[in-house]
Design a protein around this motif. Structure first.
Motif, PDB file in Angstrom:
ATOM      1  N   LEU A 196       0.823  -1.210   0.000  1.00 54.58           N
ATOM      2  CA  LEU A 196       0.000   0.000   0.000  1.00 54.58           C
ATOM      3  C   LEU A 196       0.857   1.260   0.000  1.00 54.58           C
ATOM      4  CD1 LEU A 196      -2.691  -1.236   2.531  1.00 54.58           C
ATOM      5  CD2 LEU A 196      -3.048  -0.789   0.097  1.00 54.58           C
ATOM      6  N   VAL A 197       1.943   1.275   0.761  1.00 56.06           N
ATOM      7  CA  VAL A 197       2.778   2.481   0.790  1.00 56.06           C
ATOM      8  C   VAL A 197       3.555   2.637  -0.519  1.00 56.06           C
ATOM      9  CG1 VAL A 197       2.941   2.426   3.313  1.00 56.06           C
ATOM     10  CG2 VAL A 197       4.760   1.385   1.931  1.00 56.06           C
ATOM     11  N   ARG A 198       3.896   1.534  -1.170  1.00 53.44           N
ATOM     12  CA  ARG A 198       4.650   1.643  -2.425  1.00 53.44           C
ATOM     13  C   ARG A 198       3.827   2.285  -3.533  1.00 53.44           C
ATOM     14  NH1 ARG A 198       6.789  -3.349  -0.737  1.00 53.44           N
ATOM     15  NH2 ARG A 198       5.233  -4.523  -1.940  1.00 53.44           N
ATOM     16  N   ASP A 199       2.489   2.206  -3.423  1.00 48.72           N
ATOM     17  CA  ASP A 199       1.619   2.803  -4.432  1.00 48.72           C
ATOM     18  C   ASP A 199       1.436   4.305  -4.234  1.00 48.72           C
ATOM     19  OD1 ASP A 199       1.236   0.385  -5.663  1.00 48.72           O
ATOM     20  OD2 ASP A 199      -0.622  -0.074  -4.597  1.00 48.72           O
ATOM     21  N   ALA A 200       2.002   4.878  -3.179  1.00 51.82           N
ATOM     22  CA  ALA A 200       1.827   6.297  -2.876  1.00 51.82           C
ATOM     23  C   ALA A 200       3.108   7.070  -3.160  1.00 51.82           C
ATOM     24  CB  ALA A 200       1.423   6.472  -1.412  1.00 51.82           C
ATOM     25  N   ASP A 201       2.942   8.341  -3.490  1.00 49.64           N
ATOM     26  CA  ASP A 201       4.101   9.232  -3.605  1.00 49.64           C
ATOM     27  C   ASP A 201       4.516   9.769  -2.239  1.00 49.64           C
ATOM     28  OD1 ASP A 201       4.217   9.076  -6.454  1.00 49.64           O
ATOM     29  OD2 ASP A 201       2.529  10.476  -6.563  1.00 49.64           O
ATOM     30  N   VAL A 202       3.519  10.039  -1.386  1.00 49.80           N
ATOM     31  CA  VAL A 202       3.754  10.511  -0.022  1.00 49.80           C
ATOM     32  C   VAL A 202       2.854   9.713   0.912  1.00 49.80           C
ATOM     33  CG1 VAL A 202       3.590  12.465   1.583  1.00 49.80           C
ATOM     34  CG2 VAL A 202       4.360  12.851  -0.764  1.00 49.80           C
ATOM     35  N   VAL A 203       3.400   9.278   2.038  1.00 48.99           N
ATOM     36  CA  VAL A 203       2.617   8.574   3.065  1.00 48.99           C
ATOM     37  C   VAL A 203       2.472   9.509   4.253  1.00 48.99           C
ATOM     38  CG1 VAL A 203       2.464   6.548   4.547  1.00 48.99           C
ATOM     39  CG2 VAL A 203       3.494   6.354   2.269  1.00 48.99           C
ATOM     40  N   HIS A 204       1.234   9.846   4.567  1.00 46.00           N
ATOM     41  CA  HIS A 204       0.916  10.758   5.665  1.00 46.00           C
ATOM     42  C   HIS A 204       0.209   9.936   6.745  1.00 46.00           C
ATOM     43  CE1 HIS A 204      -0.689  14.995   6.880  1.00 46.00           C
ATOM     44  NE2 HIS A 204      -0.774  14.173   7.912  1.00 46.00           N
ATOM     45  N   VAL A 205       0.905   9.703   7.854  1.00 44.70           N
ATOM     46  CA  VAL A 205       0.394   8.827   8.905  1.00 44.70           C
ATOM     47  C   VAL A 205      -0.035   9.666  10.105  1.00 44.70           C
ATOM     48  CG1 VAL A 205       0.912   6.927  10.466  1.00 44.70           C
ATOM     49  CG2 VAL A 205       1.848   6.930   8.150  1.00 44.70           C
ATOM     50  N   HIS A 206      -1.268   9.482  10.521  1.00 43.05           N
ATOM     51  CA  HIS A 206      -1.799  10.148  11.710  1.00 43.05           C
ATOM     52  C   HIS A 206      -1.461   9.249  12.903  1.00 43.05           C
ATOM     53  CE1 HIS A 206      -3.958  13.112   9.209  1.00 43.05           C
ATOM     54  NE2 HIS A 206      -3.898  12.113   8.326  1.00 43.05           N
ATOM     55  N   LEU A 207      -0.265   9.469  13.424  1.00 45.65           N
ATOM     56  CA  LEU A 207       0.412   8.484  14.261  1.00 45.65           C
ATOM     57  C   LEU A 207      -0.121   8.433  15.689  1.00 45.65           C
ATOM     58  CD1 LEU A 207       2.911   6.518  13.984  1.00 45.65           C
ATOM     59  CD2 LEU A 207       4.189   8.285  15.214  1.00 45.65           C
ATOM     60  N   ALA A 208      -0.367   7.202  16.132  1.00 46.67           N
ATOM     61  CA  ALA A 208      -0.696   6.919  17.528  1.00 46.67           C
ATOM     62  C   ALA A 208       0.113   5.698  17.948  1.00 46.67           C
ATOM     63  CB  ALA A 208      -2.191   6.650  17.691  1.00 46.67           C
ATOM     64  N   ARG A 209       0.143   5.441  19.235  1.00 46.97           N
ATOM     65  CA  ARG A 209       0.798   4.223  19.722  1.00 46.97           C
ATOM     66  C   ARG A 209      -0.180   3.066  19.571  1.00 46.97           C
ATOM     67  NH1 ARG A 209       2.468   7.928  24.121  1.00 46.97           N
ATOM     68  NH2 ARG A 209       4.747   8.169  24.141  1.00 46.97           N
ATOM     69  N   ASP A 210      -0.267   2.533  18.374  1.00 50.90           N
ATOM     70  CA  ASP A 210      -1.213   1.448  18.128  1.00 50.90           C
ATOM     71  C   ASP A 210      -0.640   0.492  17.102  1.00 50.90           C
ATOM     72  OD1 ASP A 210      -1.771   2.419  15.482  1.00 50.90           O
ATOM     73  OD2 ASP A 210      -3.258   3.794  16.282  1.00 50.90           O
ATOM     74  N   LEU A 211      -1.404  -0.544  16.799  1.00 48.59           N
ATOM     75  CA  LEU A 211      -0.956  -1.601  15.907  1.00 48.59           C
ATOM     76  C   LEU A 211      -1.482  -1.422  14.495  1.00 48.59           C
ATOM     77  CD1 LEU A 211      -1.444  -4.581  18.398  1.00 48.59           C
ATOM     78  CD2 LEU A 211       0.611  -3.210  17.982  1.00 48.59           C
ATOM     79  N   VAL A 212      -1.782  -0.178  14.142  1.00 51.46           N
ATOM     80  CA  VAL A 212      -2.211   0.162  12.786  1.00 51.46           C
ATOM     81  C   VAL A 212      -1.250   1.186  12.196  1.00 51.46           C
ATOM     82  CG1 VAL A 212      -4.075   1.076  11.344  1.00 51.46           C
ATOM     83  CG2 VAL A 212      -4.614  -0.290  13.375  1.00 51.46           C
ATOM     84  N   THR A 213      -1.211   2.355  12.791  1.00 53.06           N
ATOM     85  CA  THR A 213      -0.398   3.430  12.226  1.00 53.06           C
ATOM     86  C   THR A 213       1.097   3.165  12.373  1.00 53.06           C
ATOM     87  OG1 THR A 213      -0.586   4.720  14.286  1.00 53.06           O
ATOM     88  CG2 THR A 213      -2.206   5.137  12.555  1.00 53.06           C
ATOM     89  N   LEU A 214       1.510   2.522  13.454  1.00 55.31           N
ATOM     90  CA  LEU A 214       2.935   2.212  13.604  1.00 55.31           C
ATOM     91  C   LEU A 214       3.428   1.274  12.501  1.00 55.31           C
ATOM     92  CD1 LEU A 214       3.312   1.826  17.495  1.00 55.31           C
ATOM     93  CD2 LEU A 214       4.172   3.695  16.065  1.00 55.31           C
ATOM     94  N   PRO A 215       2.743   0.154  12.212  1.00 54.82           N
ATOM     95  CA  PRO A 215       3.221  -0.713  11.116  1.00 54.82           C
ATOM     96  C   PRO A 215       3.220  -0.013   9.756  1.00 54.82           C
ATOM     97  CG  PRO A 215       1.710  -1.924  12.530  1.00 54.82           C
ATOM     98  CD  PRO A 215       1.640  -0.495  12.967  1.00 54.82           C
TER      99      PRO A 215
END
Length: 371
Positions: free
Chosen positions: A86-105
């Motif tokens: 999924l990240v390879r298909d993007a030019d920019v990855v914008h992560v709304h970061l929290a200490r969780d098992l979604v945004t961190l990976p």
């Protein structure tokens, strides 16, 4: 430009609150300027699985609760396994970061792939003595904060907290305020005063303070009505109990979680909006109230308090029901309400418009791409 916005959870009840609203607003603004923006998140509570949210293409993975730790204990093995693709298909990855098992990976996958990475923490990554936070900080969070092209922060207080998590001043930070799309101005308030709370029902947001302010308001406006809207995060029982103990069941409506359209409809009926929470970084619900022209009451620790007080768009108070009641009564004066309403619209349109936010964000993306 293809931008992937990753956030923890999207649900019909909007349980994850502000970060999802920010991600959607930014995505819609980017798409309006000709960019491709899409949403990646866990999904929960849908009868029909959506492929788009408010017109934004979305890839949602069914949420699984691995640990009894609220949002931090939710994940999707399929999302984690797909993160690299999924990240390879993007030019920019914008992560709304929290200490969780979604945004961190997702953020780690972008870092490994060498993709331009922008992190936005929304006050969710702050110094913590909790064991899980310490483990996640050591394993991933510090690495991500140091390795991202840019870390976006809302307030100086949040910036200091991020430096403390890392243990040194971060050199890759940019301040980005939340923005809200332009909204149709509410009509002039009619009928009995209607006072609105619309946020998650959790202890830090102090919905019980809102209830406890009602008797003082009703003493001067006996026909006033109060609305406590939002998904329950532990305080619904206390709210209902306090309403009952005060004998005010007929003066309150508690509708639960509302959709975005329903929130705007309630705002257009409201005389005053109240968010009595403490240490609130930059609440989207208040920005939405300002955009509609609803005078707002917040505590001094709210990230918008100084702007609201300086503009005269509402009132900033000390925490507690006494301050809430006094501010509401002040703003129920027709002349004060009218002046604060005009100031609220001007503040939202001038300082917190989506155009202003995107004018700051797009150069951040450009610098990340060039680097």
């Amino acid at each position: 430009m293809r931008v992937l916005h990753a956030v923890t959870l999207h649900s019909p009840s909007h349980a994850f609150g502000g970060p999802v609203r920010v991600a959607l607003n930014l995505s819609k603004g980017l798409r309006a300027r000709g960019h491709e923006a899409r949403l990646l998140a866990l999904g929960d509570g849908f009868e029909k699985w959506p492929t788009a949210v408010e017109g934004v293409p979305a890839k949602l993975f069914p949420a699984r609760r691995l640990l009894p730790l609220g949002f931090s204990g939710m994940t999707s093995p399929a999302l984690v396994a797909s993160a690299g693709r999924l990240v390879r298909d993007a030019d920019v990855v914008h992560v709304h970061l929290a200490r969780d098992l979604v945004t961190l990976p997702v953020a780690l996958a972008a870092l490994r792939a060498g993709k331009p990475l922008v992190l936005q923490t929304h006050g969710m990554v702050d110094p913590s003595e909790k064991l899980l936070a310490k483990v996640l900080d050591a394993v991933a969070v510090r690495r991500l904060l140091r390795g991202a092209d840019t870390v976006l922060y809302l307030t100086p207080h949040e910036r200091e907290g991020l430096d403390a998590v890392v243990g040194a001043p971060l050199a890759n930070t940019v301040r980005l305020v939340n923005g809200t799309p332009a909204q149709e101005e509410r009509p002039a308030p009619q009928g009995a005063p209607r006072i609105l709370y619309s946020a998650r029902l959790q202890a830090r947001k102090r919905p019980v303070d809102f209830v406890d302010a009602a008797p003082a308001v009703l003493a001067e406006h006996p026909d006033a009505h109060f609305v406590v809207a939002g998904p329950d995060e532990g305080e619904l029982g206390a709210v209902r109990a306090r309403i009952g103990s005060l004998g005010l069941t007929d003066r309150f409506t508690v509708p639960g979680a509302l959709s975005g359209e329903q929130v705007l409809a309630e705002l257009r009926r409201a005389h005053v909006y109240v968010l009595p929470s403490v240490d609130e970084p930059f609440p989207m619900s208040v920005l939405e109230a300002l955009a509609v022209g609803v005078p707002s009451v917040v505590t001094h620790s709210n990230g918008l308090a100084r702007d609201i007080a300086r503009a005269g768009a509402g009132r900033a108070i000390e925490p507690g029901p006494e301050g809430v009641a006094a501010a509401v009564l002040d703003l129920l004066d027709p002349a004060a309400n009218r002046g604060a309403s005009l100031a609220a619209r001007e503040l939202a349109d001038g300082s917190f418009s989506m155009d202003a936010v995107l004018d700051t964000l797009l150069p951040v993306y450009g610098a990340a791409l060039r680097s």
